[in-house]
Design an enzyme around this catalytic site. Structure first.
Site, PDB file in Angstrom:
ATOM      1  N   CYS A  84       0.829  -1.195   0.000  1.00 48.87           N
ATOM      2  CA  CYS A  84       0.000   0.000   0.000  1.00 48.87           C
ATOM      3  C   CYS A  84       0.870   1.254   0.000  1.00 48.87           C
ATOM      4  O   CYS A  84       1.776   1.393   0.827  1.00 48.87           O
ATOM      5  CB  CYS A  84      -0.910  -0.008   1.229  1.00 48.87           C
ATOM      6  SG  CYS A  84      -1.944   1.456   1.376  1.00 48.87           S
ATOM      7  N   PHE A  85       0.598   2.162  -0.913  1.00 50.53           N
ATOM      8  CA  PHE A  85       1.472   3.323  -1.047  1.00 50.53           C
ATOM      9  C   PHE A  85       1.398   4.289   0.128  1.00 50.53           C
ATOM     10  O   PHE A  85       2.278   5.124   0.310  1.00 50.53           O
ATOM     11  CB  PHE A  85       1.278   4.064  -2.366  1.00 50.53           C
ATOM     12  CG  PHE A  85      -0.126   4.366  -2.809  1.00 50.53           C
ATOM     13  CD1 PHE A  85      -1.184   4.504  -1.923  1.00 50.53           C
ATOM     14  CD2 PHE A  85      -0.389   4.536  -4.167  1.00 50.53           C
ATOM     15  CE1 PHE A  85      -2.468   4.804  -2.355  1.00 50.53           C
ATOM     16  CE2 PHE A  85      -1.677   4.821  -4.612  1.00 50.53           C
ATOM     17  CZ  PHE A  85      -2.718   4.965  -3.696  1.00 50.53           C
TER      18      PHE A  85
END
Length: 223
Positions: free
Chosen positions: A51-52
């Site tokens: 997840c960024f």
């Protein structure tokens, strides 16, 4: 109707979300033997590792990082949207574009931090609770010097014995980076009480401060 329900379910499962049945391991990755030879102006590199939100959050606390922008890398522009990318139907990876001052922090140091506290290099197409090819772990170097450093470091990690499983993180060729929607930028700074942030991302920032105090910056550098 059934296909729409299936797609809706995949969107829900693919998005960054808290979970209690997975754990992440912090590893003090070895210093790079191949030091980045970087001078002059600001440099840019791209990292993909789950997840960024967390990738951006950690790099935003590293001294010398001027900006960290969440986005999508590896797919077509028309599909560079969170709802599509998080469903797993595109070729993108959630990624973060990092602009940094090499006089303060080198590329090899960013890579070491990345594999110490951000992404487990032994997990294929997943990090933490997030599963799918869009959560793959990859270094996306820009230019020959970063490519040389990235390749040498992956080989060094494999030979180091620090990890009990094979290194599966890859190097991907640089393609167009598409910034994510505004609500995903500076996510940790704007959403400090988010359940996912508290469960998965705050521990990474704490590990950054503990393992790399010389690189840690308490202030969040907004992108």
């Amino acid at each position: 109707m059934r296909s729409l329900l299936v797609l809706a379910g995949s969107l829900a499962l693919g998005a960054c979300q808290p979970a209690a049945d997975a754990a992440e391991t912090i590893v003090a990755a070895p210093p790079a033997e191949r030091i980045a030879r970087e001078t002059g102006e600001l440099k840019t590199a791209i990292f993909a590792g789950g997840c960024f939100w967390g990738v951006e959050g950690v790099f935003s606390h590293v001294k010398g990082v001027k900006s960290a922008v969440s986005g999508y890398h590896g797919g077509a522009e028309r599909q560079a949207r969170y709802d599509l990318v998080s469903s797993g139907v595109t070729d993108h990876a959630e990624a973060v574009r990092v602009v940094y001052d090499p006089a303060v922090v080198r590329y090899d140091e960013l890579v070491r931090i990345f594999f110490s506290v951000v992404a487990d290099p032994t997990l294929k197409n997943r990090q933490g609770p997030d599963i799918g090819a869009h959560y793959r772990t990859a270094l996306i170097p820009i230019g020959a010097e970063q490519r040389a450093v990235a390749g040498a470091y992956l080989a060094q990690m494999e030979a180091s014995g620090k990890w009990s499983r094979p290194i599966v993180a890859k190097i991907e060729p640089a393609r167009t980076f598409f910034p994510a929607e505004a609500k995903h930028q500076d996510f940790l700074a704007k959403n400090p009480d988010n359940r996912y942030v508290e469960r998965w991302d705050r521990p990474k920032i704490a590990a950054l401060e503990r393992l790399y105090p010389a690189h840690y910056r308490s202030r969040f550098q907004r992108g």
